[in-house]
Each structure stands twice: as C-alpha cells, then as structure tokens.
Design an enzyme around this catalytic site. Sequence first.
Site, PDB file in Angstrom:
ATOM      1  N   SER A 123       5.101   6.243   6.764  1.00 17.17           N
ATOM      2  CA  SER A 123       4.458   6.406   5.454  1.00 17.17           C
ATOM      3  C   SER A 123       3.882   5.110   4.911  1.00 17.17           C
ATOM      4  O   SER A 123       4.445   4.021   5.093  1.00 17.17           O
ATOM      5  CB  SER A 123       5.513   6.923   4.470  1.00 17.17           C
ATOM      6  OG  SER A 123       5.073   6.791   3.154  1.00 17.17           O
ATOM      7  N   GLU A 125       4.235   4.329   2.024  1.00 19.22           N
ATOM      8  CA  GLU A 125       5.259   3.798   1.103  1.00 19.22           C
ATOM      9  C   GLU A 125       5.915   2.550   1.690  1.00 19.22           C
ATOM     10  O   GLU A 125       6.486   1.755   0.954  1.00 19.22           O
ATOM     11  CB  GLU A 125       6.335   4.858   0.851  1.00 19.22           C
ATOM     12  CG  GLU A 125       6.076   5.759  -0.340  1.00 19.22           C
ATOM     13  CD  GLU A 125       6.356   5.077  -1.681  1.00 19.22           C
ATOM     14  OE1 GLU A 125       5.482   5.180  -2.568  1.00 19.22           O
ATOM     15  OE2 GLU A 125       7.406   4.444  -1.847  1.00 19.22           O
ATOM     16  N   TYR A 147      13.413   5.571  -0.322  1.00 21.23           N
ATOM     17  CA  TYR A 147      12.597   6.349   0.626  1.00 21.23           C
ATOM     18  C   TYR A 147      11.781   5.406   1.518  1.00 21.23           C
ATOM     19  O   TYR A 147      11.749   5.548   2.747  1.00 21.23           O
ATOM     20  CB  TYR A 147      11.671   7.302  -0.146  1.00 21.23           C
ATOM     21  CG  TYR A 147      10.610   7.955   0.712  1.00 21.23           C
ATOM     22  CD1 TYR A 147      10.897   9.084   1.463  1.00 21.23           C
ATOM     23  CD2 TYR A 147       9.318   7.432   0.775  1.00 21.23           C
ATOM     24  CE1 TYR A 147       9.922   9.683   2.260  1.00 21.23           C
ATOM     25  CE2 TYR A 147       8.336   8.020   1.561  1.00 21.23           C
ATOM     26  CZ  TYR A 147       8.643   9.145   2.306  1.00 21.23           C
ATOM     27  OH  TYR A 147       7.677   9.723   3.092  1.00 21.23           O
TER      28      TYR A 147
END
Length: 329
Positions: A123, A125, A147
């Site tokens: 990701s 992220e 996460y």
Amino acid sequence: MPTALVTGITGQDGSYLAELLLEQGYKVIGMVRRTSTINFDRIRHIQEQVEIVQGDLLDQMSLISILQEYRPSEVYNLAAQSFVPTSFTQPVLTGEFTALGVTRVLDAIRIVDPAIRFYQASSSEMFGKVQEVPQRESTPFYPRSPYGVAKLYGHWITVNYRESYDIYACSGILFNHESPRRGLEFVTHKITNAVARIKLGLESELRLGNLEARRDWGYAPDYVRAMWLMLQQDAPDDYVVATGETHSVQEFVEEAFGYVDMDWREFVVQDPKFYRPAEVDLLVGDPSKAGKHLGWEPSVSFRELVRLMVQADLEAWERRLKQAAALTA
Ligand code: NAP
Ligand code: GDD
C-alpha cells in the site's frame, strides 16, 4: 486451465480480481474466513463460477491445507484488516492479519510448492509522511499508522522470501483505488453514498474529518489488472500503481456534490471524531515503471471516478426506495 487462489475475495479488490481471472480462463479458488452470516454481496454474481474455501490468515494449517488441496499456480494475497482508523484502535490484531498473515501465506507456499507465484497487496500508506514527491518504488518508507507499519512488514517479508527462497513474489504498492464496491467507511464511498441520500431527501448532512488530505485515487478494476500483470512477467519485481494525479478530500466532495447540482457547503460538517492520531497528508504516485514494464495505465480519470460512484449510489438508493414503496403499496 491455471488455478489461482485469492485471499480476500469478498473484498472490493477480490471481487474484481476474481472477475478478471475468470475472463482469463482461470479456475478461481476464493478463500473466505468463517463468519456467522454470509458476506458474499460483492461476489454473488460470480459465486457459481468460483470455488469458495474456508481459511484464515490467522491459521497457518488452513493455508497449508488449501494449497495442498487445490495446487494453485498463483496466489493473490488481498486479505487484510484494511481500514486505517481501525488499525489505531486494534493495532495488535491489525499486525496479526496484515503483517504476520503475509508470512503465513509465504511460508505455506515455501512448504507446499515454492514454484507458486505470489502477489502481495502492499500500500501507498507505507510512504506515510512522504520523503519524496511523487512516490516511486525507490522512495523511502515512513508509515504513519499501525496499518502502514503492518503493510511495510508485509512488503519486506515478500521481498525477503523472494531473495531467500527464490519464490516468484511481487509486492504491488497500490495507491488508493475506489469503485461502487468500496466499503462504506472509506471516504470516497462515504461521500458518494451521502450525496445520493441527500439528493433523494434521505439525509441532511455529511460529517467528515480532514478535508485537506490529498490522495491519488484510481479505479479499482484498473488496479486488479496490474496485480495480474505483475505475475505474468519473466521475473518478479515490485511496482507502484497509481494515476500520478493528486486531489484533496475537499475536491472529491466538491466534484460529488457538483454532479448533482448541490453546494457542498450547505451539507458538510467537519467532525473531530474522524481525525486520525497521525495523518498521511499527501499521496501521489509515479506509475512509470508499471507503464514501462507491464504496459499498465489507468483508464478512468478522477472526475469520471467521482461521477460513476455518485451515479451508482443514486441508482442503488432509487432502487431501494422503489422496492420499499412496492412493499408498502
Ligand atoms: P477490503 O474491501 O477491506 O477487503 C479485505 C478482505 O480481506 C475481505 O475479503 C476480508 O474478509 C478479508 N479478510 C480480512 N481479514 C481476514 C482474515 N483474517 N482471513 C481471511 N480473510 C480476511 O479491502 P480492498 O480494498 O479490497 O483491498 C484489498 C487489499 O489491498 C487489502 O490488503 C488492502 O489493505 C490492500 N490495499 C487496498 C488499497 C485500496 O485503495 N483499496 C490500496 C492499497 C492496498 P471479510 O469480507 O470477511 O471481512
Ligand atoms: N475514512 C474516512 N472517513 N476518511 C476521511 C474522513 C472520513 O470521514 N474525512 C476525511 N478523511 C480523510 C482521511 O483522514 C484520509 O486522509 C483520507 O480521507 C482517505 O481516507 P480513507 O478513504 O479511509 O483511505 P486511506 O487513504 O486511509 O486508506 C486507503 O488507502 C490505502 C492506500 O493508500 C485504504 O484502502 C487502505 O487499505 C489502503 O492501503
């Protein structure tokens, strides 16, 4: 007929990837965790064409047994606790699913058949507090949520198993991708769903958090094509998948309300409840490596994406209203 195993098949991406694999002639095995009520909304239309098998990223033996029984040539690991705010309230569980879960799948592959090709759903992220703009494969990571930290572990363990055991393992660093099948808690679908409900008189306000955060939003069906392409190359590698454009949450809101001729300022309320302990302020990816090596490019613009999501929610709510009216008639 090649066989592919998809973990997370009941999720947004799993459903689109399963459709793509079926079109390509695969036998598709979908791994689902046991739940007390069935949660197949996104795959109901293809349920007869895929084989559903129970397994869990928390349970090593279930993963080994599935690989032994079905002998897939490709495994797409899409299952994860994928909602960033939940990772702040359930950081340990997020680590178990989203980080250690990847090792469990990779270890199952190593034990059962190291020739299996593996895709890991990494990701953007992981870039978090970005160290470079735009972000590319070589940009240093700086995750800003449990996460993001868990995904970073998943990314590096994928690289490590590739280098240690010669497994064809790829990490797809995908930027945000959306669709009418997106979970309702994610900001794009939360907005488009509320716009449809407000337009139809079912709701009067939309409560949001940080409107200034910027994301590189693409269309999910385009992104699952990139996953598949990564496993069809001569050698495994990691790729950024993104549109190369960034927009703020406020721009998304403006475009969505604009589509139904409404002024967002009359309906949007900022609520501190939706702010995060640490925010990712800006994401914008450089997809040039995916373009060059995979021939991949996005097909849906930001404006088209917002409009198709609002339109889908309008149609869904109109359908529900008609059904309710027919029941009471
Ligand atoms: P999603 O809609 O939240 O789907 C997640 C899937 O994982 C669901 O099928 C869920 O099953 C399953 N799952 C969760 N925990 C599990 C467990 N312990 N064992 C087995 N299955 C489990 O996510 P998505 O948007 O499709 O994203 C797919 C993957 O890409 C995720 O790993 C996500 O973190 C990653 N990713 C997504 C984006 C994006 O913008 N969408 C961007 C980058 C990376 P249930 O239906 O039972 O909950
Ligand atoms: N969810 C949500 N709800 N987000 C809001 C809200 C709100 O009410 N108001 C503002 N936002 C902001 C968040 O603070 C964040 O900056 C941005 O909208 C996007 O939030 P999400 O849609 O929840 O997605 P995300 O960027 O945190 O994470 C998604 O993309 C990642 C890839 O970058 C998820 O799909 C992750 O699983 C994925 O890895």
